[in-house]
Scaffold this motif. Structure first.
Motif, short mmCIF file in Angstrom:
data_model
loop_
_atom_site.label_atom_id
_atom_site.label_comp_id
_atom_site.label_asym_id
_atom_site.label_seq_id
_atom_site.Cartn_x
_atom_site.Cartn_y
_atom_site.Cartn_z
N ASN A 24 39.26 41.00 57.51
CA ASN A 24 39.49 41.87 58.67
C ASN A 24 40.50 42.98 58.36
O ASN A 24 40.87 43.75 59.24
CB ASN A 24 39.97 41.06 59.87
CG ASN A 24 38.93 40.06 60.33
OD1 ASN A 24 37.76 40.39 60.42
ND2 ASN A 24 39.36 38.84 60.58
N GLY A 25 40.99 43.03 57.13
CA GLY A 25 41.95 44.06 56.75
C GLY A 25 43.39 43.72 57.06
O GLY A 25 44.28 44.56 56.93
N VAL A 26 43.66 42.49 57.47
CA VAL A 26 45.01 42.06 57.82
C VAL A 26 45.74 41.60 56.55
O VAL A 26 45.18 40.80 55.78
CB VAL A 26 44.97 40.91 58.85
CG1 VAL A 26 46.38 40.40 59.16
CG2 VAL A 26 44.26 41.36 60.11
N PRO A 27 46.97 42.10 56.29
CA PRO A 27 47.71 41.65 55.10
C PRO A 27 47.99 40.15 55.16
O PRO A 27 48.37 39.62 56.19
CB PRO A 27 49.02 42.44 55.17
CG PRO A 27 48.74 43.58 56.07
CD PRO A 27 47.69 43.12 57.05
N VAL A 28 47.77 39.48 54.03
CA VAL A 28 47.99 38.04 53.93
C VAL A 28 49.22 37.80 53.05
O VAL A 28 49.20 38.12 51.86
CB VAL A 28 46.77 37.33 53.31
CG1 VAL A 28 47.03 35.84 53.17
CG2 VAL A 28 45.52 37.60 54.14
#
Length: 110
Positions: A24-28
């Motif tokens: 989803n493009g969220v930084p992990v």
């Protein structure tokens, strides 16, 4: 303005930036139980502030320093960086430094 002299040897453990992103493009963020990669050790200073944060000064060769990176000293004390800024004086690199704010990790128990 006060001059802050080195009072200990500080080691920077730097995370890989930017973080990997999920589908989803969220930084992990990386696994918090693993210490980031060691970047180097230089003379620096760590001063406790009245709000229980720490004011850290690092050699400018440590730059870039990002929130989430870890700084440790020769006694085993570690701080997690919350903010960092590179201070440079044009024409006078001898006075350049990295100003950082960190929280002690683990926190000091009263």
């Amino acid at each position: 303005m006060a001059v802050v002299l080195a009072n200990r040897m500080l080691t920077l453990y730097a995370l890989k930036h930017p973080w990997v992103r999920d589908l989803n493009g969220v930084p992990v963020p990386p696994n918090p139980s693993q210490l980031p990669q060691l970047r180097g050790t230089w003379p620096g200073s760590a001063l406790e502030q009245s709000d229980d944060t720490w004011s850290l000064r690092l050699d400018p060769v440590a730059w870039p320093v990002e929130p989430g990176d870890v700084v440790g000293d020769e006694t085993g004390t570690k701080w997690t960086i919350t903010t960092a800024r590179l201070h440079q004086v044009p024409g006078c690199p001898a006075v350049d430094y990295v100003q950082a704010t960190g929280t002690r990790n683990p926190p000091k128990v009263p």
